[in-house]
Structure formats: C-alpha cells, structure tokens
Design a protein around this motif. Structure first.
Motif, PDB file in Angstrom:
ATOM      1  N   HIS A  47      60.843   8.613  58.991  1.00 33.84           N
ATOM      2  CA  HIS A  47      61.368   8.487  57.627  1.00 33.84           C
ATOM      3  C   HIS A  47      60.505   7.464  56.909  1.00 33.84           C
ATOM      4  N   SER A  83      60.768   9.575  51.665  1.00 36.55           N
ATOM      5  CA  SER A  83      61.944   9.106  50.932  1.00 36.55           C
ATOM      6  C   SER A  83      61.774   9.367  49.441  1.00 36.55           C
ATOM      7  N   SER A 106      64.173  12.905  51.994  1.00 35.63           N
ATOM      8  CA  SER A 106      65.558  12.473  51.803  1.00 35.63           C
ATOM      9  C   SER A 106      66.031  12.900  50.423  1.00 35.63           C
ATOM     10  N   SER A 108      69.562  12.149  48.013  1.00 32.76           N
ATOM     11  CA  SER A 108      70.914  11.645  47.758  1.00 32.76           C
ATOM     12  C   SER A 108      71.501  12.465  46.621  1.00 32.76           C
ATOM     13  N   GLU A 141      66.884  16.086  53.828  1.00 32.83           N
ATOM     14  CA  GLU A 141      67.870  15.391  54.649  1.00 32.83           C
ATOM     15  C   GLU A 141      68.822  14.730  53.661  1.00 32.83           C
ATOM     16  N   GLU A 143      71.252  12.241  52.363  1.00 35.14           N
ATOM     17  CA  GLU A 143      71.693  10.892  52.712  1.00 35.14           C
ATOM     18  C   GLU A 143      73.053  10.667  52.055  1.00 35.14           C
ATOM     19  N   GLN A 169      72.961  13.314  56.807  1.00 33.90           N
ATOM     20  CA  GLN A 169      72.985  12.018  57.479  1.00 33.90           C
ATOM     21  C   GLN A 169      74.076  11.144  56.878  1.00 33.90           C
ATOM     22  N   VAL A 171      75.305   7.618  56.161  1.00 32.74           N
ATOM     23  CA  VAL A 171      74.777   6.255  56.100  1.00 32.74           C
ATOM     24  C   VAL A 171      75.963   5.312  55.996  1.00 32.74           C
ATOM     25  N   ASP A 230      66.451  -0.347  58.409  1.00 28.59           N
ATOM     26  CA  ASP A 230      67.899  -0.542  58.398  1.00 28.59           C
ATOM     27  C   ASP A 230      68.343  -1.823  59.079  1.00 28.59           C
TER      28      ASP A 230
END
Length: 276
Positions: A47, A83, A106, A108, A141, A143, A169, A171, A230
């Motif tokens: 990532h 990302s 990614s 969102s 992916e 998020e 995923q 989070v 993270d």
C-alpha cells in the motif's frame, strides 16, 4: 482454518516521520528497499504513498511511477496498491496517478472525522475516482472507516460502479472515527458474510491496535494489514525496526491459527487481479 491470509504492508503513509521512527521510508529508494524486506517476510500487497523531497505528502504521478517501477523490479509479482487518500492532495489530484494502472488503489467512499480534521470524500469525487479506476482497470480496496462506508461500497459494487471484485478493508482505531471495538468488528464480519458473501475483506488497526486487529482478522478468516504507516512501534517501549518486522509478526499470528501466508500469486487469484 487453512485459507491463505493476504498480508498488506502499509509502508509509509502521509503522517509518520523519521522523527517518529527512523525506519519510516521516505524516498522512493528507501520505500523500495523497505518493501522488498516486507515482501520477503510475507507481504503480498504494498500500500503506497509518496512524499515530496521535504517529506511532506504528495500525489506526484512521477514519484508514483518511480515507486511502481522499483517495486515491480525488486518485488516480482507483488500487488502494487496506490493510495488516493486525502492527506496527499485535494480533489482530482488524488487520482492523478491512476493512469499508471497499478493493480489496486485505495478508495474511501464516504467522509468521516480524523484526529484534527474532516476527511472529505464527497459523492462527486468518489464517483470520479471510481470511474478512473474502471477506465484504467484498477481494482479498488475500499477503506471503510464507518459502517455506512461498507454498506455504500456494497451498493456501488452491485450497481457496477466499482471495477473488479469487491474488497473491503475495515480501518479501526483512528481517533474520532471507528475505534478498535471487538463487537463492532464481529458485526462487520457478519455483515460482509450476509450482504456480500462473494467479497473478500481485511482489517487494519492503528497504533497499538495494529497487532490486536491483525489477530482478530486472521482468526476470523480475513486478511490484514501492518506497517509503519499505521503503527511505528512493536510495543509501548520499542520502536519497530522495519516494515518487515511488523509483517513478520502478522505472519507469526497466521502460523498460530494454522493459516498459510498468501503468496503474491495466490493473493492475485483470491482477489481476482490480473496475473503478472
């Protein structure tokens, strides 16, 4: 439980600095070297964020291109995931690297609070990013920082708005967003099984929650993420020496639960990605 577990290494992110942990890779060369070590420890997905020369977050497509080239050379078959997060740019600059056709990116699909700001993902931007991913055959992916994000992702996928197979995923542990709550995690898993049984899911925990959420996900049959983006520590008193150390810890948990660590080729097959 013998299904392979996909390990994703979140190598850099937009927030950690070398002042937080000298092992945080900032330059493209450092990122490639750090990712290679994590790849050897079992990571199948990288990532990726990129940074400017001064270490601040960037969405520069040229830097993403250099990183992609380095990873493809030194980590054969590894899944490259870019990302499109909001700390690295604003508006459509967040997707300016998608024409490079990484394996994944990614996405969102909703807004939420972060520690000191609102993480804005307005519907028109989500629609544009998803459209760019479809145009360039990039699997998102999702998020998910909130339950509504999971439900919206399922709706978008069913409507044909998301390219490829659905991969969500969870989070957990971002301040002011969803905490690392076991009851909520268990609900997320049951929801995915009921509403999107064909989908794959993974989970990421922030800070000290990383190893906790790693174990929850592995034990529940999902996939998981670790890395210096993270969490910069092994424990309260010990900085993580590398991304590889955090991936190796997740791989050890897989062994305890009798789950083999997925190779990049297995991960591509599980997620329905193009072969290399």
């Amino acid at each position: 439980m013998s299904a392979p577990c996909i390990l994703c290494v979140a190598i850099t992110g937009s927030v950690p600095t070398k002042a937080d942990n000298p092992a945080v890779p900032i330059t493209v060369a450092e990122q490639v070297e750090s990712t290679h070590a994590a790849y050897e420890a079992g990571a199948a997905i990288a990532h990726c964020h990129v940074r400017a020369d001064d270490g601040t977050p960037s969405s520069d497509p040229d830097r993403f291109a250099a990183l992609k080239e380095g990873l493809e050379k030194h980590c054969p078959g590894m899944i490259v995931q870019f990302s499109t997060g909001g700390r690295s740019g604003a508006g459509r600059t967040r997707g300016g690297m998608l024409p490079l056709r990484p394996d994944m990116a990614s996405l969102s699909v909703g807004s939420n609070n972060f520690p000191a700001r609102v993480y804005e993902n307005p519907p028109d931007l989500v629609e544009w990013l998803a459209g760019e991913m479809r145009a360039h055959e990039v699997t998102p992916e999702i998020e998910a920082f909130d339950l509504s994000h999971i439900l919206h992702a399922i709706r978008l996928h069913r409507a044909g708005a998301l390219y490829g197979n659905l991969y969500v995923q969870f989070v957990m542990g971002v301040k002011n967003a969803m905490p690392a709550d076991r009851e909520v995690f268990d609900f997320y898993v049951s929801l995915m099984r009921a509403r999107a049984p064909e989908a794959q899911w993974c989970a990421a925990g922030i800070g000290a929650n990383q190893v906790v959420v790693n174990e929850w996900a592995i034990a529940a049959g999902g996939h998981t993420r670790a890395g210096l983006e993270d969490n910069v520590r092994l424990d309260r008193d010990t900085l993580a020496p590398s991304n590889a150390a955090l991936i190796a810890r997740a791989a050890d948990i897989c062994a305890r639960y009798g789950r083999p660590v997925a190779t990049p080729a297995q991960a591509r097959a599980i997620l329905g990605l193009r072969a290399t």
